[in-house]
Design a protein around this motif. Structure first.
Motif, PDB file in Angstrom:
ATOM      1  N   ASP A  76      -0.858   5.441   1.684  1.00 32.65           N
ATOM      2  CA  ASP A  76      -0.643   6.825   1.000  1.00 32.65           C
ATOM      3  C   ASP A  76       0.453   6.952   0.138  1.00 32.65           C
ATOM      4  O   ASP A  76       1.576   6.306  -0.005  1.00 32.65           O
ATOM      5  CB  ASP A  76      -0.170   7.750   2.205  1.00 32.65           C
ATOM      6  CG  ASP A  76      -0.262   9.204   1.820  1.00 32.65           C
ATOM      7  OD1 ASP A  76      -0.304   9.583   0.510  1.00 32.65           O
ATOM      8  OD2 ASP A  76      -0.074   9.994   2.997  1.00 32.65           O
ATOM      9  N   SER A  77       0.090   7.436  -1.229  1.00 34.96           N
ATOM     10  CA  SER A  77       0.825   7.351  -2.367  1.00 34.96           C
ATOM     11  C   SER A  77       2.142   8.227  -2.187  1.00 34.96           C
ATOM     12  O   SER A  77       2.887   8.241  -2.884  1.00 34.96           O
ATOM     13  CB  SER A  77       0.151   7.995  -3.582  1.00 34.96           C
ATOM     14  OG  SER A  77      -0.404   9.189  -3.204  1.00 34.96           O
ATOM     15  N   GLU A  78       2.137   9.020  -0.858  1.00 33.38           N
ATOM     16  CA  GLU A  78       3.518   9.857  -0.829  1.00 33.38           C
ATOM     17  C   GLU A  78       4.483   8.991  -0.593  1.00 33.38           C
ATOM     18  O   GLU A  78       5.748   9.053  -0.770  1.00 33.38           O
ATOM     19  CB  GLU A  78       3.164  10.815   0.467  1.00 33.38           C
ATOM     20  CG  GLU A  78       2.121  12.030   0.267  1.00 33.38           C
ATOM     21  CD  GLU A  78       2.550  12.961  -0.998  1.00 33.38           C
ATOM     22  OE1 GLU A  78       3.646  13.405  -0.844  1.00 33.38           O
ATOM     23  OE2 GLU A  78       1.723  13.019  -1.773  1.00 33.38           O
ATOM     24  N   LEU A  79       3.960   7.659   0.048  1.00 26.50           N
ATOM     25  CA  LEU A  79       5.266   6.456   0.281  1.00 26.50           C
ATOM     26  C   LEU A  79       5.772   5.883  -1.150  1.00 26.50           C
ATOM     27  O   LEU A  79       6.543   5.362  -1.094  1.00 26.50           O
ATOM     28  CB  LEU A  79       4.337   5.474   0.748  1.00 26.50           C
ATOM     29  CG  LEU A  79       3.944   5.772   2.421  1.00 26.50           C
ATOM     30  CD1 LEU A  79       3.179   4.692   2.901  1.00 26.50           C
ATOM     31  CD2 LEU A  79       5.161   6.169   3.229  1.00 26.50           C
ATOM     32  N   LYS A 129       7.649   6.313  -4.242  1.00 21.68           N
ATOM     33  CA  LYS A 129       8.812   7.187  -4.584  1.00 21.68           C
ATOM     34  C   LYS A 129       9.197   7.248  -6.088  1.00 21.68           C
ATOM     35  O   LYS A 129       9.811   7.798  -6.753  1.00 21.68           O
ATOM     36  CB  LYS A 129      10.208   6.994  -3.920  1.00 21.68           C
ATOM     37  CG  LYS A 129       9.976   6.804  -2.199  1.00 21.68           C
ATOM     38  CD  LYS A 129      10.122   8.192  -1.910  1.00 21.68           C
ATOM     39  CE  LYS A 129       9.950   8.283  -0.286  1.00 21.68           C
ATOM     40  NZ  LYS A 129       9.011   8.230   0.268  1.00 21.68           N
ATOM     41  N   LEU A 161       3.734   5.723 -10.998  1.00 23.32           N
ATOM     42  CA  LEU A 161       2.829   5.407  -9.830  1.00 23.32           C
ATOM     43  C   LEU A 161       1.668   4.305 -10.208  1.00 23.32           C
ATOM     44  O   LEU A 161       0.978   4.570 -11.187  1.00 23.32           O
ATOM     45  CB  LEU A 161       2.162   6.464  -9.335  1.00 23.32           C
ATOM     46  CG  LEU A 161       1.424   6.485  -7.970  1.00 23.32           C
ATOM     47  CD1 LEU A 161       2.356   6.206  -6.771  1.00 23.32           C
ATOM     48  CD2 LEU A 161       0.630   7.548  -7.553  1.00 23.32           C
ATOM     49  N   PHE A 172      -1.994   2.022  -3.314  1.00 25.98           N
ATOM     50  CA  PHE A 172      -2.370   2.881  -2.443  1.00 25.98           C
ATOM     51  C   PHE A 172      -3.996   3.312  -2.043  1.00 25.98           C
ATOM     52  O   PHE A 172      -4.483   3.324  -2.963  1.00 25.98           O
ATOM     53  CB  PHE A 172      -1.549   4.154  -2.601  1.00 25.98           C
ATOM     54  CG  PHE A 172      -0.245   4.192  -3.000  1.00 25.98           C
ATOM     55  CD1 PHE A 172       0.819   4.032  -1.933  1.00 25.98           C
ATOM     56  CD2 PHE A 172       0.305   4.158  -4.283  1.00 25.98           C
ATOM     57  CE1 PHE A 172       2.109   3.800  -2.240  1.00 25.98           C
ATOM     58  CE2 PHE A 172       1.695   4.084  -4.584  1.00 25.98           C
ATOM     59  CZ  PHE A 172       2.609   3.825  -3.451  1.00 25.98           C
ATOM     60  N   ASP A 208      -5.198   5.917  -1.178  1.00 25.50           N
ATOM     61  CA  ASP A 208      -6.043   7.287  -1.595  1.00 25.50           C
ATOM     62  C   ASP A 208      -5.957   7.110  -3.234  1.00 25.50           C
ATOM     63  O   ASP A 208      -6.917   7.719  -3.754  1.00 25.50           O
ATOM     64  CB  ASP A 208      -4.962   8.515  -1.236  1.00 25.50           C
ATOM     65  CG  ASP A 208      -3.488   8.452  -1.792  1.00 25.50           C
ATOM     66  OD1 ASP A 208      -3.090   7.223  -2.000  1.00 25.50           O
ATOM     67  OD2 ASP A 208      -2.671   9.394  -1.568  1.00 25.50           O
ATOM     68  N   THR A 209      -5.187   6.753  -3.867  1.00 25.60           N
ATOM     69  CA  THR A 209      -5.091   6.782  -5.419  1.00 25.60           C
ATOM     70  C   THR A 209      -5.977   5.554  -5.828  1.00 25.60           C
ATOM     71  O   THR A 209      -6.662   5.510  -6.669  1.00 25.60           O
ATOM     72  CB  THR A 209      -3.599   6.731  -6.081  1.00 25.60           C
ATOM     73  OG1 THR A 209      -2.962   5.607  -5.366  1.00 25.60           O
ATOM     74  CG2 THR A 209      -3.160   8.210  -5.694  1.00 25.60           C
TER      75      THR A 209
END
Length: 164
Positions: free
Chosen positions: A54-57, A59, A63, A68, A70-71
């Protein structure tokens, strides 16, 4: 593994496209997942080497989309569409997602299984069928895809090379 054709290499947290007669390869798939999106009629394939679910990981401010699930899958779809591939003709083959180390039940360490789950979730979101997969286990993999035959070659240290 194919030897006559040109091999397009995909690094860790990287992605690329290959067209027949090229093949496309990535190494070092431990907990990472190699996602191959391809159109067998156009004989074109894209591969993304997913490191994290997950790109939420991520930081950082810049990016790396290929890193990731998702992206990376989204970016690969856009790249394939820019090459004239129609989204409804895309199929997927996936490999990797090994549990390389045993740390008990700590979920944050289960990167391999979480990567596989995230990849499957994204492919489902885009209605891309998974035609074949070789995921899980505890061995690293090298994969090479041939867009001409839609064959994914998977090499592991303990099982040699198999085709899916």
């Amino acid at each position: 593994m194919a030897s006559v054709q040109t091999v397009v290499r995909v690094g860790i947290a990287d992605m690329n496209i290959a067209k027949s007669p090229q093949t496309i390869r990535t190494s070092g798939l431990g907990s990472c997942v190699g996602v191959v999106l391809y159109d067998s009629s156009k004989k074109i394939a894209g591969m993304v080497h997913v490191m994290l679910p997950d790109s939420e990981l991520g930081k950082s401010t810049k990016l790396n989309v290929a890193k990731f699930a998702d992206t990376g899958i989204h970016a690969m779809l856009e790249l394939l569409k820019s090459e004239g591939v129609r989204p409804f003709s895309i199929k997927a083959k996936i490999a990797g997602g090994a549990q390389m180390f045993q740390f008990g039940s700590n979920d944050t360490i289960r990167i391999g299984p979480r990567n596989v789950e995230a990849v499957k979730k994204e492919l489902k979101r885009y209605s891309i069928p998974i035609v074949a997969e070789d995921t899980g286990g505890s061995s690293g993999r090298t994969i090479e895809f041939d867009p001409d035959t839609s064959t994914l070659y998977i090499r592991t240290v303990n099982a040699g090379t198999q085709e899916i």
